[in-house]
Design a protein around this motif. Structure first.
Motif, PDB file in Angstrom:
ATOM      1  N   ARG A 192     -14.351 -13.701  29.463  1.00  0.00           N
ATOM      2  CA  ARG A 192     -13.017 -13.638  29.468  1.00  0.00           C
ATOM      3  C   ARG A 192     -12.403 -12.591  28.874  1.00  0.00           C
ATOM      4  NH1 ARG A 192      -9.114 -16.151  25.614  1.00  0.00           N
ATOM      5  NH2 ARG A 192     -10.557 -16.465  24.198  1.00  0.00           N
TER       6      ARG A 192
ATOM      7  N   VAL B 225      -9.436 -10.724  26.959  1.00  0.00           N
ATOM      8  CA  VAL B 225      -8.215 -10.961  26.147  1.00  0.00           C
ATOM      9  C   VAL B 225      -7.695  -9.755  25.703  1.00  0.00           C
ATOM     10  CG1 VAL B 225      -7.342 -11.967  24.011  1.00  0.00           C
ATOM     11  CG2 VAL B 225      -9.492 -12.881  24.898  1.00  0.00           C
TER      12      VAL B 225
ATOM     13  N   ARG C 117      -4.603  -7.415  24.162  1.00  0.00           N
ATOM     14  CA  ARG C 117      -3.937  -6.946  22.940  1.00  0.00           C
ATOM     15  C   ARG C 117      -2.344  -7.133  22.897  1.00  0.00           C
ATOM     16  NH1 ARG C 117      -1.187  -3.081  20.043  1.00  0.00           N
ATOM     17  NH2 ARG C 117      -1.745  -3.239  17.745  1.00  0.00           N
TER      18      ARG C 117
ATOM     19  N   GLY D   2      -3.745 -16.066  24.048  1.00  0.00           N
ATOM     20  CA  GLY D   2      -5.066 -16.374  24.390  1.00  0.00           C
ATOM     21  C   GLY D   2      -6.178 -15.679  23.377  1.00  0.00           C
ATOM     22  N   SER D   3      -5.618 -14.971  22.210  1.00  0.00           N
ATOM     23  CA  SER D   3      -6.409 -14.480  21.312  1.00  0.00           C
ATOM     24  C   SER D   3      -6.455 -15.538  20.135  1.00  0.00           C
ATOM     25  CB  SER D   3      -5.658 -13.214  20.740  1.00  0.00           C
ATOM     26  OG  SER D   3      -6.560 -12.646  19.524  1.00  0.00           O
ATOM     27  N   SER D   4      -7.340 -15.052  19.211  1.00  0.00           N
ATOM     28  CA  SER D   4      -7.736 -16.186  18.107  1.00  0.00           C
ATOM     29  C   SER D   4      -6.829 -15.739  16.757  1.00  0.00           C
ATOM     30  CB  SER D   4      -9.110 -15.949  17.528  1.00  0.00           C
ATOM     31  OG  SER D   4      -9.444 -14.612  17.060  1.00  0.00           O
ATOM     32  N   HIS D   5      -6.152 -14.622  16.977  1.00  0.00           N
ATOM     33  CA  HIS D   5      -5.025 -14.194  16.111  1.00  0.00           C
ATOM     34  C   HIS D   5      -4.102 -13.751  16.665  1.00  0.00           C
ATOM     35  CE1 HIS D   5      -3.450 -11.765  12.680  1.00  0.00           C
ATOM     36  NE2 HIS D   5      -3.924 -12.549  11.984  1.00  0.00           N
ATOM     37  N   ASP D   6      -2.617 -13.892  16.055  1.00  0.00           N
ATOM     38  CA  ASP D   6      -1.340 -13.376  16.736  1.00  0.00           C
ATOM     39  C   ASP D   6      -1.375 -11.847  16.822  1.00  0.00           C
ATOM     40  OD1 ASP D   6      -0.751 -15.975  16.981  1.00  0.00           O
ATOM     41  OD2 ASP D   6       1.002 -15.823  15.363  1.00  0.00           O
TER      42      ASP D   6
ATOM     43  N   PHE E 166      -4.158  -9.494  16.592  1.00  0.00           N
ATOM     44  CA  PHE E 166      -5.551  -9.123  16.699  1.00  0.00           C
ATOM     45  C   PHE E 166      -5.128  -7.446  17.128  1.00  0.00           C
ATOM     46  CE2 PHE E 166      -9.862  -8.289  17.904  1.00  0.00           C
ATOM     47  CZ  PHE E 166     -10.379  -8.768  17.048  1.00  0.00           C
TER      48      PHE E 166
ATOM     49  N   TYR F 274     -10.447  -7.469  23.726  1.00  0.00           N
ATOM     50  CA  TYR F 274     -11.717  -7.908  23.720  1.00  0.00           C
ATOM     51  C   TYR F 274     -12.231  -8.884  24.696  1.00  0.00           C
ATOM     52  CZ  TYR F 274     -10.382 -12.442  21.416  1.00  0.00           C
ATOM     53  OH  TYR F 274      -9.829 -13.666  21.025  1.00  0.00           O
TER      54      TYR F 274
ATOM     55  N   THR G  86     -15.146 -12.077  25.753  1.00  0.00           N
ATOM     56  CA  THR G  86     -16.138 -12.843  25.558  1.00  0.00           C
ATOM     57  C   THR G  86     -17.112 -13.298  26.548  1.00  0.00           C
ATOM     58  OG1 THR G  86     -14.589 -14.596  25.969  1.00  0.00           O
ATOM     59  CG2 THR G  86     -14.285 -14.064  23.619  1.00  0.00           C
TER      60      THR G  86
END
Length: 94
Positions: A37, A39, A41, A56-60, A62, A66, A68
């Motif tokens: 996947r 993701v 920026r 889609g990111s683990s942080h608003d 980031f 990246y 995965t």
């Protein structure tokens, strides 16, 4: 340039970069590299009136795009090596 003009330019550049990054994800898919996947920026999506920044990111916020990669329990060494061969070739083609 004014502040609004700079902000508009930054948004356009981010969208262009994200399009290139997600292109890499489609390259992986067409080369039978599953479980990945990409993701981008600063992706912003609005769904049913709700805006999601960093979608889609683990942080608003980031700071990097990246990738995965997921694998199943029981993945063998040969399968893992084949994944890396295909990934390296795709990166070279990108």
């Amino acid at each position: 340039l004014g502040a609004k003009s700079l902000e508009t330019r930054q948004i356009r550049l981010t969208k262009e970069k994200n399009a290139q990054i997600t292109k890499f994800g489609s390259m992986l898919f067409t080369r039978c590299i599953s479980g990945t996947r990409i993701v981008p920026r600063s992706e912003v999506k609005t769904i049913s009136g709700h805006t999601f920044e960093g979608f889609g990111s683990s942080h608003d916020d980031f700071p990097y795009a990246y990738m995965t990669a997921a694998c199943a329990v029981g993945l063998g060494e040969a399968e893992m090596n084949e994944f890396f061969v295909r990934l390296e070739k795709s990166l070279g083609d990108y």
